[in-house]
Design a protein around this motif. Structure first.
Motif, PDB file in Angstrom:
ATOM      1  N   ASN A   1       3.320   3.893 -10.563  1.00  0.00           N
ATOM      2  CA  ASN A   1       4.413   3.042 -10.117  1.00  0.00           C
ATOM      3  C   ASN A   1       5.133   3.758  -8.982  1.00  0.00           C
ATOM      4  OD1 ASN A   1       4.620   0.675 -12.078  1.00  0.00           O
ATOM      5  ND2 ASN A   1       4.554   2.393 -13.492  1.00  0.00           N
ATOM      6  N   SER A   2       5.345   3.060  -7.900  1.00  0.00           N
ATOM      7  CA  SER A   2       5.954   3.681  -6.733  1.00  0.00           C
ATOM      8  C   SER A   2       7.237   2.947  -6.351  1.00  0.00           C
ATOM      9  CB  SER A   2       4.989   3.674  -5.548  1.00  0.00           C
ATOM     10  OG  SER A   2       5.594   4.191  -4.391  1.00  0.00           O
ATOM     11  N   GLY A   3       8.240   3.730  -5.915  1.00  0.00           N
ATOM     12  CA  GLY A   3       9.486   3.118  -5.460  1.00  0.00           C
ATOM     13  C   GLY A   3       9.362   2.500  -4.088  1.00  0.00           C
ATOM     14  N   SER A   4       8.305   2.835  -3.383  1.00  0.00           N
ATOM     15  CA  SER A   4       8.064   2.246  -2.064  1.00  0.00           C
ATOM     16  C   SER A   4       6.622   1.773  -1.986  1.00  0.00           C
ATOM     17  CB  SER A   4       8.342   3.279  -0.958  1.00  0.00           C
ATOM     18  OG  SER A   4       7.532   4.427  -1.139  1.00  0.00           O
ATOM     19  N   ALA A   5       6.369   0.875  -1.079  1.00  0.00           N
ATOM     20  CA  ALA A   5       5.026   0.315  -0.957  1.00  0.00           C
ATOM     21  C   ALA A   5       4.048   1.390  -0.488  1.00  0.00           C
ATOM     22  CB  ALA A   5       5.042  -0.856   0.019  1.00  0.00           C
ATOM     23  N   LEU A   6       2.881   1.429  -1.122  1.00  0.00           N
ATOM     24  CA  LEU A   6       1.817   2.358  -0.759  1.00  0.00           C
ATOM     25  C   LEU A   6       0.742   1.597   0.003  1.00  0.00           C
ATOM     26  CD1 LEU A   6       1.447   4.304  -4.142  1.00  0.00           C
ATOM     27  CD2 LEU A   6       2.807   4.958  -2.144  1.00  0.00           C
ATOM     28  N   SER A   7       0.224   2.217   1.046  1.00  0.00           N
ATOM     29  CA  SER A   7      -0.797   1.540   1.850  1.00  0.00           C
ATOM     30  C   SER A   7      -2.048   2.396   1.944  1.00  0.00           C
ATOM     31  CB  SER A   7      -0.273   1.227   3.257  1.00  0.00           C
ATOM     32  OG  SER A   7       0.145   2.416   3.918  1.00  0.00           O
TER      33      SER A   7
END
Length: 265
Positions: free
Chosen positions: A221-227
């Motif tokens: 789970n990430s607090g920011s979008a992962l690309s």
């Protein structure tokens, strides 16, 4: 001179006699890793047991390189999901319908109750796997025999020995995955079969440890979008071997898609 196969059967028969003695002394595993287990089966005769099971492999259990040669594990084999993907050699010796030939199965599901929980080790085999333990033409007799006693040991997973040529590690992305929540099932690990850790590296970032769920699913789970593209670093369960699948999940990745690496243990 006896053929190799006859020598193998003779060794297995002698082993069964010696292991029975050990078992009567409350010893269930010998120095070579062999032990006694119970066996039942579930699902359709000739089938894969279930369409996926608790490990999260989905329909992959019926397809190559697993070919439905799978099993649900009792509590000691499933091990709260840590046993997902581990491989075992199983030999049926005591029933007249037994072929006495070893088979190899992969743990893909959980059998939490009944005889699975009452024995120290228990395999609830797929219909195809229990049929493979039988002499030709006697699979139905073995399926009707109730709880069988077998000998077993853990062995390396060797999918590349099968006729399936694409046996590199694959990642099946969870249907609910998104840039903030990435989860996938790790499939077809050779060697140990299980994993000690999985880390994911997004584009321009560092490796992030993933959390193991009670299955073969790993998530972050990430607090920011992962690309992407994403690199994935996998560490095997017992040998602690490490492989890195470079760019295995592409920039334009999709949920519920499978991405195959070019690496394996």
């Amino acid at each position: 001179m006896a053929s190799p196969s006859r020598r193998q059967f003779a060794i297995l028969a002698l082993f069964a006699v010696s292991l029975k003695f050990c078992y009567s002394q409350n010893v269930t595993i010998d120095d070579n890793g062999w032990g006694y287990a119970g066996v039942t089966w579930y699902g359709e005769a000739g089938g894969a047991g279930s369409t996926g099971g608790a490990c999260g492999y989905g329909m992959a259990v019926a397809n190559p390189p697993l070919y439905a040669m799978v099993s649900a594990g009792g509590p000691s084999l499933f091990n709260n999901g840590k046993g997902c993907g581990t491989c075992y050699q199983v030999v049926c010796l005591e029933n007249p319908a037994c072929s006495r030939r070893p088979i190899r199965v992969t743990i893909t599901d959980e059998c939490p109750g009944g005889p699975c929980a009452s024995e120290e080790a228990h395999f609830d085999l797929s219909g195809k796997a229990i049929g493979a333990l039988a002499k030709p033409g006697q699979a139905d007799q073995l399926r009707a025999a109730g709880v069988l006693r077998v000998v077993y040991r853990r062995v390396p997973c060797l999918y590349r020995e099968s006729s399936y040529s694409g046996s590199t590690i694959a990642l099946h992305v969870d249907a609910g995955a998104n840039p903030y929540y990435i989860a996938f099932v790790v499939e077809y690990e050779e060697g140990d079969g299980d994993l000690a850790s999985v880390e994911i590296q997004p584009a321009g970032g560092s490796f992030i440890p993933m959390q193991e769920m009670r299955s073969a699913v790993w998530k972050v789970n990430s607090g920011s979008a992962l690309s992407g593209p994403f690199n994935v670093r996998l560490t095997s369960g017992e040998s602690r071997k490490v492989v890195v699948a470079q760019g295995v999940i592409p920039v334009d990745w999709r949920a519920d898609a499978t991405y195959r690496s070019i690496v394996n243990f």
